[in-house]
Design an enzyme around this catalytic site. Structure first.
Site, PDB file in Angstrom:
ATOM      1  N   CYS A 195      57.096  87.826  11.521  1.00  0.00           N
ATOM      2  CA  CYS A 195      57.256  86.364  11.646  1.00  0.00           C
ATOM      3  C   CYS A 195      58.289  85.957  12.689  1.00  0.00           C
ATOM      4  O   CYS A 195      58.338  84.793  13.091  1.00  0.00           O
ATOM      5  CB  CYS A 195      57.589  85.744  10.293  1.00  0.00           C
ATOM      6  SG  CYS A 195      56.257  85.934   9.110  1.00  0.00           S
ATOM      7  N   HIS A 254      60.762  78.879  11.721  1.00  0.00           N
ATOM      8  CA  HIS A 254      59.549  79.554  11.233  1.00  0.00           C
ATOM      9  C   HIS A 254      59.103  78.877   9.934  1.00  0.00           C
ATOM     10  O   HIS A 254      59.891  78.705   9.000  1.00  0.00           O
ATOM     11  CB  HIS A 254      59.855  81.038  11.009  1.00  0.00           C
ATOM     12  CG  HIS A 254      58.788  81.743  10.239  1.00  0.00           C
ATOM     13  ND1 HIS A 254      57.456  81.636  10.572  1.00  0.00           N
ATOM     14  CD2 HIS A 254      58.840  82.536   9.140  1.00  0.00           C
ATOM     15  CE1 HIS A 254      56.747  82.349   9.713  1.00  0.00           C
ATOM     16  NE2 HIS A 254      57.559  82.899   8.839  1.00  0.00           N
ATOM     17  N   ASN A 266      52.086  79.730   6.127  1.00  0.00           N
ATOM     18  CA  ASN A 266      52.890  80.622   6.970  1.00  0.00           C
ATOM     19  C   ASN A 266      51.938  81.407   7.876  1.00  0.00           C
ATOM     20  O   ASN A 266      51.228  82.289   7.413  1.00  0.00           O
ATOM     21  CB  ASN A 266      53.694  81.565   6.069  1.00  0.00           C
ATOM     22  CG  ASN A 266      54.521  82.574   6.849  1.00  0.00           C
ATOM     23  OD1 ASN A 266      54.345  82.739   8.054  1.00  0.00           O
ATOM     24  ND2 ASN A 266      55.416  83.260   6.154  1.00  0.00           N
TER      25      ASN A 266
HETATM   26  N1  ACO Z   1      51.454  79.851  -9.003  1.00  0.00           N
HETATM   27  C1  ACO Z   1      52.079  79.644 -10.184  1.00  0.00           C
HETATM   28  N2  ACO Z   1      53.162  80.358 -10.568  1.00  0.00           N
HETATM   29  C2  ACO Z   1      53.608  81.303  -9.735  1.00  0.00           C
HETATM   30  C3  ACO Z   1      52.991  81.565  -8.487  1.00  0.00           C
HETATM   31  C4  ACO Z   1      51.870  80.794  -8.123  1.00  0.00           C
HETATM   32  N3  ACO Z   1      51.222  80.959  -6.965  1.00  0.00           N
HETATM   33  N4  ACO Z   1      53.671  82.575  -7.879  1.00  0.00           N
HETATM   34  C5  ACO Z   1      54.677  82.912  -8.694  1.00  0.00           C
HETATM   35  N5  ACO Z   1      54.639  82.167  -9.807  1.00  0.00           N
HETATM   36  C6  ACO Z   1      55.520  82.183 -10.971  1.00  0.00           C
HETATM   37  C7  ACO Z   1      56.230  83.499 -11.152  1.00  0.00           C
HETATM   38  O1  ACO Z   1      55.426  84.400 -11.870  1.00  0.00           O
HETATM   39  C8  ACO Z   1      57.453  83.068 -11.919  1.00  0.00           C
HETATM   40  O2  ACO Z   1      57.099  82.902 -13.262  1.00  0.00           O
HETATM   41  P1  ACO Z   1      58.140  83.283 -14.438  1.00  0.00           P
HETATM   42  O3  ACO Z   1      59.326  82.360 -14.237  1.00  0.00           O
HETATM   43  O4  ACO Z   1      57.364  82.996 -15.673  1.00  0.00           O
HETATM   44  O5  ACO Z   1      58.477  84.721 -14.222  1.00  0.00           O
HETATM   45  C9  ACO Z   1      57.765  81.689 -11.350  1.00  0.00           C
HETATM   46  O6  ACO Z   1      56.552  81.225 -10.743  1.00  0.00           O
HETATM   47  C10 ACO Z   1      58.853  81.688 -10.317  1.00  0.00           C
HETATM   48  O7  ACO Z   1      58.583  82.758  -9.396  1.00  0.00           O
HETATM   49  P2  ACO Z   1      59.512  83.043  -8.168  1.00  0.00           P
HETATM   50  O8  ACO Z   1      59.019  84.234  -7.411  1.00  0.00           O
HETATM   51  O9  ACO Z   1      60.927  83.014  -8.641  1.00  0.00           O
HETATM   52  O10 ACO Z   1      59.221  81.722  -7.332  1.00  0.00           O
HETATM   53  P3  ACO Z   1      60.008  81.173  -6.087  1.00  0.00           P
HETATM   54  O11 ACO Z   1      60.515  79.837  -6.381  1.00  0.00           O
HETATM   55  O12 ACO Z   1      60.957  82.205  -5.542  1.00  0.00           O
HETATM   56  O13 ACO Z   1      58.832  80.996  -5.033  1.00  0.00           O
HETATM   57  C11 ACO Z   1      57.974  82.113  -3.112  1.00  0.00           C
HETATM   58  C12 ACO Z   1      58.088  82.112  -4.625  1.00  0.00           C
HETATM   59  C13 ACO Z   1      57.211  80.845  -2.682  1.00  0.00           C
HETATM   60  C14 ACO Z   1      57.237  83.344  -2.674  1.00  0.00           C
HETATM   61  C15 ACO Z   1      59.399  82.071  -2.490  1.00  0.00           C
HETATM   62  O14 ACO Z   1      60.199  83.057  -3.084  1.00  0.00           O
HETATM   63  C16 ACO Z   1      59.394  82.263  -1.011  1.00  0.00           C
HETATM   64  O15 ACO Z   1      58.921  81.425  -0.239  1.00  0.00           O
HETATM   65  N6  ACO Z   1      59.978  83.392  -0.513  1.00  0.00           N
HETATM   66  C17 ACO Z   1      60.040  83.667   0.877  1.00  0.00           C
HETATM   67  C18 ACO Z   1      58.757  84.224   1.308  1.00  0.00           C
HETATM   68  C19 ACO Z   1      58.677  84.358   2.811  1.00  0.00           C
HETATM   69  O16 ACO Z   1      59.330  83.654   3.543  1.00  0.00           O
HETATM   70  N7  ACO Z   1      57.824  85.294   3.215  1.00  0.00           N
HETATM   71  C20 ACO Z   1      57.472  85.465   4.557  1.00  0.00           C
HETATM   72  C21 ACO Z   1      58.559  86.019   5.407  1.00  0.00           C
HETATM   73  S1  ACO Z   1      58.027  86.052   6.963  1.00  0.00           S
HETATM   74  C22 ACO Z   1      57.122  87.473   7.325  1.00  0.00           C
HETATM   75  O17 ACO Z   1      57.557  88.249   8.133  1.00  0.00           O
HETATM   76  C23 ACO Z   1      55.808  87.721   6.715  1.00  0.00           C
END
Ligand code: ACO
Length: 335
Positions: free
Chosen positions: A114, A253, A283
């Site tokens: 990314c 990004h 993304n």
């Molecule tokens: N729908 C519903 N619930 C979900 C989903 C979904 N799609 N995904 C996860 N959950 C649930 C989890 O199971 C968890 O449930 P629990 O509390 O019962 O255990 C709850 O939602 C919270 O999960 P988290 O992982 O803590 O959610 P978070 O708020 O961290 O959001 C996310 C997740 C969107 C992935 C976030 O962490 C994020 O954006 N991280 C960065 C990702 C990123 O930038 N990646 C790309 C980098 S760039 C590259 O090089 C590819």
């Protein structure tokens, strides 16, 4: 690491595949909801390649638009930022170059996931500063959805496919569009937090089909992304001699709207300085910054003369930032 360069942004283009996948379509096949996706990521829909469409195909569309934007028919080099080349070998950039009529141009891929577009801009600026090239086409393109487990609600809602491109030309320090300095870094200690385990030279024995899919520790990635993008942005502001208050637009990004808001808060940037298009793209990995630039120009939020800060974070981990005063470049519609 920081460099000064006289590379000038002279053209810009972007392209998205026609197939729209909105949140409603995902909720029909995944245990998720439109509300969760919108509030946790800021995404409403994303574009997805159909079978038969590839990173090279998207790159040719975006690259052609960037060349027209620059008014150029020939470039000396094509640098393609991608983590999803059409094949593991060879690189995809030579195919992009050929299909754009740049048959004898230097062409190679850069893989910083990314952060790839910022890394590729720095590479192109380096080619220009070293006198190796005068005009360089820089493409950021990824078909990241091809790496996803279709049943994984942790990744499928987040990623989309697309391509963006810019032309850098040799120019003078201080003119509109002069890009740099660059601040680039990596930390391979965290490779496992965002990884496709199989398909490379380190063979998995025995390999499971799921080893070909992206694995992501979302929360850890989130924390690193916010800290590193803010750090890198500060380094570039120092290099440019700009205060935070002098930044007109921050183009980060587009990984998650909450990441962008957190970085803005850490830097002390007002929320309305952010250029954001994640709700319609998801993304798009290496394509995300140039696609956001295209949308910013098209909707009038990026104007000639604006002081623009670019920052990215990606798998690896890699991260980086740069800045420029926005030049007056014509930009065609993406879709
Ligand atoms: N729908 C519903 N619930 C979900 C989903 C979904 N799609 N995904 C996860 N959950 C649930 C989890 O199971 C968890 O449930 P629990 O509390 O019962 O255990 C709850 O939602 C919270 O999960 P988290 O992982 O803590 O959610 P978070 O708020 O961290 O959001 C996310 C997740 C969107 C992935 C976030 O962490 C994020 O954006 N991280 C960065 C990702 C990123 O930038 N990646 C790309 C980098 S760039 C590259 O090089 C590819």
């Amino acid at each position: 690491m920081a460099t000064r360069s006289t590379a000038v942004l002279a053209g810009l283009g972007g392209w998205l595949p026609p197939r729209v996948v909105d949140n409603a379509e995902l909720t029909a096949r995944l245990d998720t909801s439109d509300e969760w996706i919108r509030t946790r990521t800021g995404i409403r829909e994303r574009r997805v390649v159909d079978a038969g469409m590839s990173t090279v195909d998207m790159s040719v569309e975006a690259g052609g638009r960037a060349l027209r934007s620059a008014g150029l028919e020939r470039v000396d080099a094509v640098v393609l930022a991608t983590a999803t080349p059409d094949q593991p070998c060879p690189a995809s950039a030579p195919q992009v170059a050929s299909r754009l009529g740049q048959r004898d141009a230097a062409a190679f891929d850069v893989n910083a996931v990314c952060s790839g577009f910022v890394y590729a801009l720095a590479t192109a600026a380096g080619l220009i500063a070293a006198g190796v090239a005068r005009d360089v086409l820089v493409v950021g393109a990824d078909a990241f959805t091809t790496l996803l487990d279709p049943g994984d609600r942790g990744t499928v809602p987040i990623f989309g496919d697309g391509a963006g491109a810019a032309v850098l030309r040799e120019g003078r320090d201080g003119e509109a569009g002069a890009i740099g300095p660059f601040d680039l870094h990596s930390d391979g200690e965290h490779a496992e937090l965002l990884v496709v385990p199989a398909g490379g030279s380190r063979q998995k024995e025995p390999e499971q089909p799921s080893d070909r899919y992206l694995r992501m520790e979302g929360q850890a990635v989130f924390r690193h992304a916010t800290t590193r993008m803010a750090e890198s942005s500060r380094a570039v502001l120092d290099g440019l001699g700009w205060t935070v208050g002098e930044v007109d637009r921050f183009v980060g990004h587009q990984a998650n709207i909450r990441i962008l808001n957190t970085v803005a808060k850490q830097l002390g940037l007002p929320a309305d300085s952010l250029v954001v298009n994640i709700e319609r793209t998801g993304n798009t990995s290496a394509a995300s910054i140039p696609l956001a630039l295209v949308d910013g120009v098209r909707d009038g939020s990026l104007r000639p003369g604006d002081r623009v800060l670019l920052a990215a974070f990606g798998a690896g981990f890699t991260w980086g930032a740069t800045g420029l005063r926005w030049p007056d470049v014509p930009v065609e519609a993406v879709r």
